[in-house]
Scaffold this motif. Structure first.
Motif, PDB file in Angstrom:
ATOM      1  N   THR A 143      10.812  18.033  46.663  1.00 56.99           N
ATOM      2  CA  THR A 143       9.974  18.417  45.533  1.00 56.99           C
ATOM      3  C   THR A 143      10.791  18.567  44.255  1.00 56.99           C
ATOM      4  O   THR A 143      10.229  18.668  43.172  1.00 56.99           O
ATOM      5  N   SER A 144      12.130  18.579  44.399  1.00 61.77           N
ATOM      6  CA  SER A 144      13.057  18.555  43.266  1.00 61.77           C
ATOM      7  C   SER A 144      14.396  18.089  43.828  1.00 61.77           C
ATOM      8  O   SER A 144      14.524  17.863  45.028  1.00 61.77           O
ATOM      9  N   ALA A 145      15.384  18.001  42.972  1.00 56.66           N
ATOM     10  CA  ALA A 145      16.705  17.559  43.430  1.00 56.66           C
ATOM     11  C   ALA A 145      17.336  18.531  44.419  1.00 56.66           C
ATOM     12  O   ALA A 145      18.138  18.135  45.265  1.00 56.66           O
ATOM     13  N   SER A 146      16.948  19.800  44.361  1.00 59.05           N
ATOM     14  CA  SER A 146      17.569  20.797  45.233  1.00 59.05           C
ATOM     15  C   SER A 146      16.604  21.454  46.218  1.00 59.05           C
ATOM     16  O   SER A 146      17.009  22.283  47.009  1.00 59.05           O
ATOM     17  N   SER A 149      10.921  22.199  49.923  1.00 59.52           N
ATOM     18  CA  SER A 149       9.695  22.997  50.073  1.00 59.52           C
ATOM     19  C   SER A 149       9.082  22.808  51.460  1.00 59.52           C
ATOM     20  O   SER A 149       7.937  22.384  51.605  1.00 59.52           O
TER      21      SER A 149
END
Length: 168
Positions: A143-146, A149
């Motif tokens: 859901t993002s680079a890090s 989720s």
């Protein structure tokens, strides 16, 4: 819409009978998917294989339910388990961790040497290797680079897209 990230996946899934829309003109890509729906989509994508056994151990899976054979097949193949010995929890929301684990197991539980990690995926989580495999194979990027989720509910659009990318 034609430009949505899931448009090709939805078209592919509908053409192959993996899923239908909620109506002739509505797919509801942002609606969360249940465990029964996710297992059924995967089972259909795999060709709707006939389960070897006919005995269902889950009391909440009726013999006449559309997902009966899908659940039976997935349990037989070690793709999924119930939430207990007698309950599948078919109406529970399918999480992102659960769907990538289902896909990973269905595709042979191959390991990945990729150096991919997300801050919210502990290395000892049941889904850690599945997430690494999915990210390495382009099934999902998180859901993002890090963040992956893992406990977030997975939508119909996301699940169909994950299956589509996995089967390509």
């Amino acid at each position: 819409p034609a430009g949505a990230y899931y448009a090709d996946a939805v078209k592919w899934a509908v053409e192959r009978g993996i899923t239908e829309g909620l109506s002739e003109t509505r797919f509801a890509p942002d609606m969360h998917c249940t465990r029964a729906q996710a297992v059924t989509f995967l089972w259909r994508a795999m060709g709707s294989p006939k389960p070897a056994a006919g005995d269902m151990s889950f009391e909440d899976v009726a013999d006449t339910a559309y997902y009966h054979d899908a659940v039976l097949w997935a349990v037989e193949k070690g793709i999924t388990n119930g939430v207990s010995e007698t309950r599948f929890d078919l109406n529970a929301e399918c999480t992102r961790a659960q769907i990538v684990t289902l896909l990973w197991r269905a595709r042979g539980s191959r390991s990945s040497d990729a150096d991919i990690s997300f801050d919210d995926v502990p290395s000892d989580a049941y889904y850690a290797e599945a997430v690494r495999w999915a990210a390495d194979g382009g099934v999902t990027l998180g859901t993002s680079a890090s963040a992956f989720s893992p406990d977030e509910g997975c939508t119909r659009g996301q699940i169909v897209t994950f299956i589509y990318r996995c089967m390509k």
